[in-house]
Design a protein around this motif. Structure first.
Motif, PDB file in Angstrom:
ATOM      1  N   PRO A 118      47.280  44.819  60.835  1.00 22.13           N
ATOM      2  CA  PRO A 118      48.590  44.615  60.223  1.00 22.13           C
ATOM      3  C   PRO A 118      49.359  45.928  60.118  1.00 22.13           C
ATOM      4  O   PRO A 118      48.764  46.999  59.993  1.00 22.13           O
ATOM      5  N   SER A 119      50.692  45.821  60.171  1.00 20.48           N
ATOM      6  CA  SER A 119      51.530  47.010  60.048  1.00 20.48           C
ATOM      7  C   SER A 119      51.586  47.473  58.597  1.00 20.48           C
ATOM      8  O   SER A 119      51.242  46.714  57.679  1.00 20.48           O
ATOM      9  N   ARG A 120      52.033  48.681  58.379  1.00 19.99           N
ATOM     10  CA  ARG A 120      52.160  49.200  57.012  1.00 19.99           C
ATOM     11  C   ARG A 120      53.168  48.352  56.228  1.00 19.99           C
ATOM     12  O   ARG A 120      52.966  48.086  55.052  1.00 19.99           O
ATOM     13  N   ARG A 121      54.236  47.912  56.872  1.00 16.89           N
ATOM     14  CA  ARG A 121      55.222  47.066  56.203  1.00 16.89           C
ATOM     15  C   ARG A 121      54.584  45.761  55.747  1.00 16.89           C
ATOM     16  O   ARG A 121      54.792  45.319  54.619  1.00 16.89           O
ATOM     17  N   GLU A 122      53.774  45.133  56.606  1.00 16.73           N
ATOM     18  CA  GLU A 122      53.075  43.902  56.230  1.00 16.73           C
ATOM     19  C   GLU A 122      52.140  44.145  55.039  1.00 16.73           C
ATOM     20  O   GLU A 122      52.073  43.338  54.121  1.00 16.73           O
ATOM     21  N   LEU A 123      51.443  45.273  55.071  1.00 16.44           N
ATOM     22  CA  LEU A 123      50.533  45.599  53.975  1.00 16.44           C
ATOM     23  C   LEU A 123      51.296  45.838  52.667  1.00 16.44           C
ATOM     24  O   LEU A 123      50.832  45.435  51.593  1.00 16.44           O
ATOM     25  N   ASP A 124      52.465  46.460  52.750  1.00 16.40           N
ATOM     26  CA  ASP A 124      53.272  46.680  51.548  1.00 16.40           C
ATOM     27  C   ASP A 124      53.769  45.355  50.970  1.00 16.40           C
ATOM     28  O   ASP A 124      53.793  45.177  49.746  1.00 16.40           O
ATOM     29  N   VAL A 125      54.144  44.418  51.836  1.00 22.19           N
ATOM     30  CA  VAL A 125      54.579  43.092  51.378  1.00 22.19           C
ATOM     31  C   VAL A 125      53.415  42.374  50.692  1.00 22.19           C
ATOM     32  O   VAL A 125      53.569  41.773  49.630  1.00 22.19           O
ATOM     33  N   ILE A 126      52.235  42.457  51.300  1.00 20.58           N
ATOM     34  CA  ILE A 126      51.035  41.842  50.718  1.00 20.58           C
ATOM     35  C   ILE A 126      50.732  42.462  49.354  1.00 20.58           C
ATOM     36  O   ILE A 126      50.463  41.747  48.379  1.00 20.58           O
ATOM     37  N   ALA A 127      50.777  43.782  49.269  1.00 18.64           N
ATOM     38  CA  ALA A 127      50.487  44.471  48.002  1.00 18.64           C
ATOM     39  C   ALA A 127      51.456  44.022  46.913  1.00 18.64           C
ATOM     40  O   ALA A 127      51.042  43.753  45.774  1.00 18.64           O
ATOM     41  N   SER A 128      52.720  43.902  47.254  1.00 17.71           N
ATOM     42  CA  SER A 128      53.736  43.466  46.284  1.00 17.71           C
ATOM     43  C   SER A 128      53.492  42.028  45.848  1.00 17.71           C
ATOM     44  O   SER A 128      53.596  41.697  44.662  1.00 17.71           O
ATOM     45  N   LEU A 129      53.169  41.167  46.795  1.00 21.39           N
ATOM     46  CA  LEU A 129      52.889  39.764  46.489  1.00 21.39           C
ATOM     47  C   LEU A 129      51.700  39.641  45.538  1.00 21.39           C
ATOM     48  O   LEU A 129      51.765  38.927  44.541  1.00 21.39           O
ATOM     49  N   VAL A 130      50.619  40.343  45.828  1.00 20.68           N
ATOM     50  CA  VAL A 130      49.414  40.243  45.005  1.00 20.68           C
ATOM     51  C   VAL A 130      49.679  40.806  43.606  1.00 20.68           C
ATOM     52  O   VAL A 130      49.233  40.233  42.610  1.00 20.68           O
ATOM     53  N   THR A 131      50.438  41.888  43.512  1.00 16.37           N
ATOM     54  CA  THR A 131      50.810  42.425  42.201  1.00 16.37           C
ATOM     55  C   THR A 131      51.582  41.377  41.409  1.00 16.37           C
ATOM     56  O   THR A 131      51.341  41.172  40.214  1.00 16.37           O
ATOM     57  N   SER A 132      52.488  40.668  42.071  1.00 16.48           N
ATOM     58  CA  SER A 132      53.262  39.612  41.423  1.00 16.48           C
ATOM     59  C   SER A 132      52.374  38.454  40.978  1.00 16.48           C
ATOM     60  O   SER A 132      52.521  37.930  39.868  1.00 16.48           O
ATOM     61  N   VAL A 133      51.442  38.039  41.816  1.00 15.37           N
ATOM     62  CA  VAL A 133      50.538  36.933  41.485  1.00 15.37           C
ATOM     63  C   VAL A 133      49.669  37.298  40.278  1.00 15.37           C
ATOM     64  O   VAL A 133      49.523  36.510  39.344  1.00 15.37           O
ATOM     65  N   ILE A 134      49.113  38.504  40.291  1.00 17.71           N
ATOM     66  CA  ILE A 134      48.276  38.936  39.169  1.00 17.71           C
ATOM     67  C   ILE A 134      49.110  39.039  37.897  1.00 17.71           C
ATOM     68  O   ILE A 134      48.671  38.619  36.821  1.00 17.71           O
ATOM     69  N   GLY A 135      50.317  39.561  38.005  1.00 22.01           N
ATOM     70  CA  GLY A 135      51.196  39.652  36.843  1.00 22.01           C
ATOM     71  C   GLY A 135      51.543  38.287  36.274  1.00 22.01           C
ATOM     72  O   GLY A 135      51.509  38.079  35.051  1.00 22.01           O
ATOM     73  N   SER A 136      51.862  37.337  37.154  1.00 19.49           N
ATOM     74  CA  SER A 136      52.183  35.978  36.703  1.00 19.49           C
ATOM     75  C   SER A 136      50.975  35.313  36.051  1.00 19.49           C
ATOM     76  O   SER A 136      51.106  34.630  35.036  1.00 19.49           O
ATOM     77  N   ALA A 137      49.805  35.518  36.635  1.00 23.42           N
ATOM     78  CA  ALA A 137      48.587  34.950  36.044  1.00 23.42           C
ATOM     79  C   ALA A 137      48.325  35.579  34.682  1.00 23.42           C
ATOM     80  O   ALA A 137      47.954  34.879  33.732  1.00 23.42           O
ATOM     81  N   SER A 138      48.541  36.883  34.555  1.00 22.15           N
ATOM     82  CA  SER A 138      48.340  37.566  33.272  1.00 22.15           C
ATOM     83  C   SER A 138      49.255  37.004  32.194  1.00 22.15           C
ATOM     84  O   SER A 138      48.849  36.844  31.047  1.00 22.15           O
ATOM     85  N   GLU A 139      50.492  36.700  32.559  1.00 20.04           N
ATOM     86  CA  GLU A 139      51.448  36.154  31.594  1.00 20.04           C
ATOM     87  C   GLU A 139      51.038  34.768  31.108  1.00 20.04           C
ATOM     88  O   GLU A 139      51.353  34.385  29.989  1.00 20.04           O
ATOM     89  N   LYS A 140      50.342  34.014  31.940  1.00 20.87           N
ATOM     90  CA  LYS A 140      49.927  32.663  31.564  1.00 20.87           C
ATOM     91  C   LYS A 140      48.689  32.646  30.673  1.00 20.87           C
ATOM     92  O   LYS A 140      48.425  31.660  29.996  1.00 20.87           O
ATOM     93  N   LEU A 141      47.924  33.724  30.681  1.00 23.04           N
ATOM     94  CA  LEU A 141      46.730  33.798  29.825  1.00 23.04           C
ATOM     95  C   LEU A 141      47.146  34.196  28.419  1.00 23.04           C
ATOM     96  O   LEU A 141      47.882  35.157  28.238  1.00 23.04           O
ATOM     97  N   PRO A 142      46.672  33.479  27.411  1.00 23.76           N
ATOM     98  CA  PRO A 142      47.002  33.887  26.042  1.00 23.76           C
ATOM     99  C   PRO A 142      46.316  35.206  25.698  1.00 23.76           C
ATOM    100  O   PRO A 142      45.229  35.491  26.185  1.00 23.76           O
ATOM    101  N   ALA A 143      46.988  35.994  24.876  1.00 18.17           N
ATOM    102  CA  ALA A 143      46.409  37.268  24.452  1.00 18.17           C
ATOM    103  C   ALA A 143      45.166  36.995  23.620  1.00 18.17           C
ATOM    104  O   ALA A 143      45.129  36.042  22.834  1.00 18.17           O
ATOM    105  N   PRO A 144      44.125  37.819  23.792  1.00 20.24           N
ATOM    106  CA  PRO A 144      42.916  37.611  22.982  1.00 20.24           C
ATOM    107  C   PRO A 144      43.221  37.884  21.510  1.00 20.24           C
ATOM    108  O   PRO A 144      44.031  38.741  21.184  1.00 20.24           O
ATOM    109  N   ARG A 145      42.595  37.117  20.652  1.00 23.56           N
ATOM    110  CA  ARG A 145      42.752  37.340  19.218  1.00 23.56           C
ATOM    111  C   ARG A 145      41.859  38.492  18.794  1.00 23.56           C
ATOM    112  O   ARG A 145      40.690  38.553  19.162  1.00 23.56           O
ATOM    113  N   ILE A 146      42.426  39.372  18.011  1.00 23.77           N
ATOM    114  CA  ILE A 146      41.670  40.508  17.501  1.00 23.77           C
ATOM    115  C   ILE A 146      41.288  40.169  16.064  1.00 23.77           C
ATOM    116  O   ILE A 146      42.158  39.893  15.240  1.00 23.77           O
ATOM    117  N   PRO A 147      40.001  40.156  15.762  1.00 21.60           N
ATOM    118  CA  PRO A 147      39.598  39.809  14.396  1.00 21.60           C
ATOM    119  C   PRO A 147      40.060  40.877  13.410  1.00 21.60           C
ATOM    120  O   PRO A 147      40.221  42.040  13.781  1.00 21.60           O
TER     121      PRO A 147
END
Length: 155
Positions: A118-147
């Motif tokens: 893959p080209s560097r441009r393709e890899l940069d697009v992939i990196a951005s997509l995965v960062t977005s997916v992980i960020g979106s998944a993180s937002e959907k997880l409730p924050a852990p409760r701290i006792p």
């Protein structure tokens, strides 16, 4: 994107997913662990990019995205055979198509008929997509409760 996609979330949950037998707290904990693992794969992928190892980077980016979606499925009490990132709103139609292309690219790299680079441009697009997916998944997880601290009464 494959012809049978996108599939409505209700159809995915009904036909392509298995209900987990666990309590909500166990699902949340497992989802957090899975998302942490996704972030580890993302870090490995980014290190691969920095050192010019694009083929392992693609494989690690794919695993990071897959585990992020798996984390949300686990949070919701499911284990699945098919990704459902589009159905739960972690990605839009374009992002879903890109994830499918990433899956195919990873397959081509891991099981090559011809060497794929893959080209560097393709890899940069992939990196951005995965960062977005992980960020979106993180937002959907409730924050852990701290006792509360031990000397404080519980509320």
């Amino acid at each position: 994107m494959r012809g049978d996609r996108p599939v409505p979330l209700a159809a995915i949950e009904r036909d392509q997913m298995h209900q987990l037998v666990a309590r909500s707290a166990e699902n949340r904990s497992a989802a957090r662990r899975t998302l942490l693992e996704a972030r580890s794969f993302q870090t490995l992928a980014e290190l691969g990019l920095e050192t010019g190892l694009s083929l392992p980077a693609v494989s690690n980016f794919h695993e990071a995205a897959r585990l992020s979606v798996t984390a949300i499925a686990t949070l919701n009490g499911y284990r699945f055979r098919n990704d459902y990132a589009l159905a739960i709103g972690i990605v839009d139609t374009k992002g879903h198509a890109q994830l499918d292309q990433l899956r195919q690219l990873r397959h081509d790299i891991n099981y090559p008929a011809d060497l794929v680079e893959p080209s560097r441009r393709e890899l940069d697009v992939i990196a951005s997509l995965v960062t977005s997916v992980i960020g979106s998944a993180s937002e959907k997880l409730p924050a852990p409760r701290i006792p509360p601290p031990p000397d404080q009464p519980r509320r």
